[in-house]
Design a protein around this motif. Structure first.
Motif, PDB file in Angstrom:
ATOM      1  N   GLU A 133       0.774  -1.316  -0.218  1.00 43.29           N
ATOM      2  CA  GLU A 133      -0.103   0.009   0.075  1.00 43.29           C
ATOM      3  C   GLU A 133       1.038   1.171   0.028  1.00 43.29           C
ATOM      4  N   THR A 134       0.427   2.384  -0.838  1.00 43.90           N
ATOM      5  CA  THR A 134       1.137   3.276  -0.950  1.00 43.90           C
ATOM      6  C   THR A 134       0.309   4.662  -0.495  1.00 43.90           C
ATOM      7  N   ARG A 137      -3.431   7.843   3.192  1.00 40.77           N
ATOM      8  CA  ARG A 137      -4.651   7.969   3.749  1.00 40.77           C
ATOM      9  C   ARG A 137      -5.283   6.540   3.796  1.00 40.77           C
ATOM     10  N   GLN A 138      -4.953   5.470   3.129  1.00 39.78           N
ATOM     11  CA  GLN A 138      -5.312   3.909   3.291  1.00 39.78           C
ATOM     12  C   GLN A 138      -4.476   3.564   4.628  1.00 39.78           C
ATOM     13  N   PHE A 139      -3.269   3.912   5.068  1.00 37.87           N
ATOM     14  CA  PHE A 139      -2.777   3.483   6.079  1.00 37.87           C
ATOM     15  C   PHE A 139      -3.408   4.115   7.099  1.00 37.87           C
ATOM     16  N   LYS A 140      -3.565   5.059   7.300  1.00 34.51           N
ATOM     17  CA  LYS A 140      -4.318   5.954   8.304  1.00 34.51           C
ATOM     18  C   LYS A 140      -5.551   5.249   8.519  1.00 34.51           C
ATOM     19  N   LYS A 141      -6.377   4.977   7.646  1.00 30.74           N
ATOM     20  CA  LYS A 141      -7.693   4.348   7.677  1.00 30.74           C
ATOM     21  C   LYS A 141      -7.394   2.909   8.230  1.00 30.74           C
ATOM     22  N   VAL A 142      -6.571   2.160   8.176  1.00 35.10           N
ATOM     23  CA  VAL A 142      -6.583   0.595   8.457  1.00 35.10           C
ATOM     24  C   VAL A 142      -5.974   0.935   9.800  1.00 35.10           C
ATOM     25  N   LEU A 143      -4.914   1.708  10.260  1.00 37.17           N
ATOM     26  CA  LEU A 143      -4.641   1.625  11.663  1.00 37.17           C
ATOM     27  C   LEU A 143      -5.633   2.218  12.414  1.00 37.17           C
ATOM     28  N   SER A 144      -6.371   3.095  12.069  1.00 39.34           N
ATOM     29  CA  SER A 144      -7.422   3.675  12.934  1.00 39.34           C
ATOM     30  C   SER A 144      -8.619   2.727  13.091  1.00 39.34           C
ATOM     31  N   GLU A 145      -8.883   1.950  12.224  1.00 43.65           N
ATOM     32  CA  GLU A 145      -9.857   0.970  12.409  1.00 43.65           C
ATOM     33  C   GLU A 145      -9.299  -0.051  13.493  1.00 43.65           C
TER      34      GLU A 145
END
Length: 175
Positions: A133-134, A137-145
């Motif tokens: 993943e690059t 926004r996706q990193f933050k979303k996955v980690l926040s979840e």
């Protein structure tokens, strides 16, 4: 202003050093009516009589301690107050209004261990999802979840099980 009562005459700095306090503490004590021999002003040092200052501090300590127990009646009154406070604490404990500190410490250490475990498991749970993943926004979303999932699980943690095990430990201890 106080007259010299036989102690050593010192300035603010010397008094602070003798008593092991800061200059602001000496200034605060002066505002609280600590005795002095000479008030300082521009070009004129404060003068304090060490004996008078030490006596003033001793008097304040005695006042703060509530004085001495002079009579048998006063001693009995203090004993009754202690017994009343003991009864209030026993009632509060029996009514589950308070928790003994050692029990609270054990409970918190267990809960903190659960928090630590849940947070440390986040990388292993998210590594596969974020591989390649690059998108920030996706990193933050996955980690926040994952963080939310861990916190939700902790909020649903059954502390009643802790209560029962801790009560068993408490019942084994003599009062």
């Amino acid at each position: 202003m106080a007259k010299n009562s036989g102690g050593k005459l010192v300035n603010r700095q010397e008094l602070a050093e003798i008593l092991g306090v800061s200059l602001p503490t000496v200034t605060a004590w002066v505002r609280q009516k600590m005795p002095y021999v000479q008030r300082g002003s521009q070009g004129v040092d404060w003068q304090f009589d060490t004996a008078a200052v030490i006596q003033w501090r001793a008097d304040r300590a005695a006042d703060a301690a509530g004085g001495v127990l002079d009579s048998a009646d006063e001693i009995e009154r203090q004993i009754a107050l202690v017994q009343l406070e003991h009864a209030r604490l026993k009632f509060a404990r029996d009514a589950a209004l308070v928790v003994p500190v050692d029990q609270l410490e054990r409970r918190l250490s267990i809960v903190f261990a659960e928090i630590r475990t849940a947070m440390r498991n986040i990388p292993s749970r998210t590594a596969a999802m974020l591989l390649g993943e690059t998108s920030e926004r996706q990193f933050k979303k996955v980690l926040s979840e994952e963080i939310d999932r861990a916190l939700t699980a902790l909020s649903e943690y059954d502390t009643n099980l802790l209560d029962e095990s801790l009560e068993d430990d408490q019942s084994e201890q003599p009062e």
